[in-house]
Design an enzyme around this catalytic site. Structure first.
Site, PDB file in Angstrom:
ATOM      1  N   ARG A   3       5.482   4.532   4.142  1.00  0.00           N
ATOM      2  CA  ARG A   3       4.809   3.239   3.964  1.00  0.00           C
ATOM      3  C   ARG A   3       4.875   2.608   2.598  1.00  0.00           C
ATOM      4  NH1 ARG A   3      -1.032   5.408   4.987  1.00  0.00           N
ATOM      5  NH2 ARG A   3       0.240   6.976   6.454  1.00  0.00           N
TER       6      ARG A   3
ATOM      7  N   ASP B 169       2.452   0.010   0.088  1.00  0.00           N
ATOM      8  CA  ASP B 169       1.071  -0.431   0.224  1.00  0.00           C
ATOM      9  C   ASP B 169       1.080  -2.143   0.169  1.00  0.00           C
ATOM     10  OD1 ASP B 169      -0.191   1.968  -0.191  1.00  0.00           O
ATOM     11  OD2 ASP B 169      -0.325   1.906  -2.334  1.00  0.00           O
TER      12      ASP B 169
ATOM     13  N   TYR C 117      12.176   4.228  -6.948  1.00  0.00           N
ATOM     14  CA  TYR C 117      11.153   2.703  -6.919  1.00  0.00           C
ATOM     15  C   TYR C 117      11.683   2.259  -8.202  1.00  0.00           C
ATOM     16  CZ  TYR C 117       8.044   4.328  -2.919  1.00  0.00           C
ATOM     17  OH  TYR C 117       7.610   4.713  -1.887  1.00  0.00           O
TER      18      TYR C 117
ATOM     19  N   ARG D 209       2.649   4.055  -9.408  1.00  0.00           N
ATOM     20  CA  ARG D 209       1.950   3.116 -10.049  1.00  0.00           C
ATOM     21  C   ARG D 209       1.029   3.772 -11.243  1.00  0.00           C
ATOM     22  NH1 ARG D 209      -0.794   0.112  -5.110  1.00  0.00           N
ATOM     23  NH2 ARG D 209      -1.978  -0.730  -6.722  1.00  0.00           N
TER      24      ARG D 209
END
Lengths: 261, 261
Positions: free
Chosen positions: A50, A52, A110, A207
């Site tokens: 997934r 966010d 990422y 993050r």
């Protein structure tokens, strides 16, 4: 029955994340509705993972089973016609029935983008965290290297994490600085892109890594603090969770043979 | 009375061009309204030149006269607070009262961006012409060089042009190919950025140059056709006018001394 594997790019700005949830308006909902419009089938798609709310993807991968006989090279254009313009399918192929986009993902990368300059970058503001503070990029590079390896990343995981085991492997990470929109002669720092490749990530892990790197860039922490933060296995020792919209799922890799039909 | 010179970036997608017109919603209107909100003065700003509806700017320059005593280093942040988020002021300085942003502009550079690949680039689609046709970039490069020089550019001007003299000088032009969003192993051509620097441009001149280059890239014209197209002084000999949203005013240059107070 066929198993179709597709790649999708999306601008997450206006969506409630990838995965279907009660509020609707997720990437998954839109793709499943497009498949229904095209084929009349109600399928469930399985993504590599997934993302966010607000997070973007350039190369998310998902698969689904279908009875449709539509030739595989026509799926992208046909489904894009049913999708909003900020969700674009770019690749489709038939894969073995055993292929599973989440279980078989070997490496994910990422990218997190920071604009440390005085003003927002007008053409990229939806994919950059604008934080107008000069950053020590070399210190951030050193700190980032100390986050690479196999560790218990509890300090870099949301306290909401449901996982029992927080050991993960970060294979590679680096920082690139893009000056293509820096005006000659300005003291603009460019745009900072942080790339992190791992076997799997905990909730908010990238993050929180970025929030910690920003603390290093501002001098609130030092690269030498990183080993202690990892060893503490305590979320409060790391930096803040950087905002979602600077994050992009950049690439998902599989063993070549698992995708061959 | 002071003369303030500012630099502005804008995403032209939602505006009716730079210059005030009866329908409103222009970049000029928004900036003049912001100045009024800040200072209470109704001023007219003078830009280096207008941009058409849908055209973007990264470094448009304008000036205006004001009685306001607001220190020059505070103008950008103060006015940005009154502007929509797709118009961002980035520089302000006081210049001699004689400075005029249009009359004194020495060189202007435009960038035109083409995505020749199968699918739109999701994060840059508002600033790229998506034309999914493989292009011969080397032929386009040769053709572009043949457009550089001092010529009568009637073949490359809108037939609506009001100018009596169509002789202009293009100082420099080149093509850069950006592969930062090309997936390794794909046959993606990258994003084609065409940069054109001149002393001044006729209406639609860059867009017609680009439309002609695309004809060359597709093999409908050859680089060797360019001298004849220029010599014809006939709009119908050149290619189509490329769509507005691929165009960006990229830079405006002045003699250094005219901007010194």
């Amino acid at each position: 029955m066929r198993n179709i594997c597709m790649r999708v790019n999306y601008d997450g700005t206006h969506y409630h994340g990838f995965q279907t949830q009660p509020g609707g308006n997720t990437i998954q909902d839109h793709i499943e509705n497009a498949i229904f419009s095209l084929t009349g089938e109600r399928v469930k798609i399985t993504a590599s993972g997934r993302t966010d709310a607000g997070v973007h993807a350039y190369g998310q991968v998902f698969n689904f089973k279908t009875e449709s006989r539509i030739p595989v090279h026509r799926w992208c254009l046909a489904l894009n016609a049913w999708l909003p313009e900020d969700i674009i399918l770019t690749d489709a192929k038939e894969v073995p029935l055993s292929f599973h986009a989440r279980h078989m993902a070997k490496r994910k990368t990422y990218r997190y983008s920071i604009n440390p300059n005085r003003f927002p970058d007008i053409f990229h503001r939806r994919t950059q965290f604008h934080h107008p503070t000069r950053l020590d990029i070399e210190a951030m590079r050193r700190a980032l290297q100390l986050m690479v390896g196999t560790y218990d990343y509890t300090s870099f995981a949301s306290t909401q994490s449901q996982k029992l085991n927080h050991v993960r492997t970060v294979y590679e990470a680096h920082i690139e600085v893009d000056h293509s929109f820096s005006r000659p002669g300005s003291d603009d720092q460019g745009i900072i892109h942080i790339y992190v490749t791992g076997g799997g990530f905990l909730q908010h892990m990238v993050r929180i890594m970025v929030g910690t790197l920003m603390d290093v860039g501002e001098g609130k922490k030092t690269p030498e603090d990183i080993p202690g933060i990892l060893a503490a296995k305590n979320r409060t020792k790391a930096g803040p969770t950087a905002v979602a919209h600077g994050l992009m799922l950049w690439n998902v890799e599989y063993d070549e043979n698992v995708q061959k039909t």
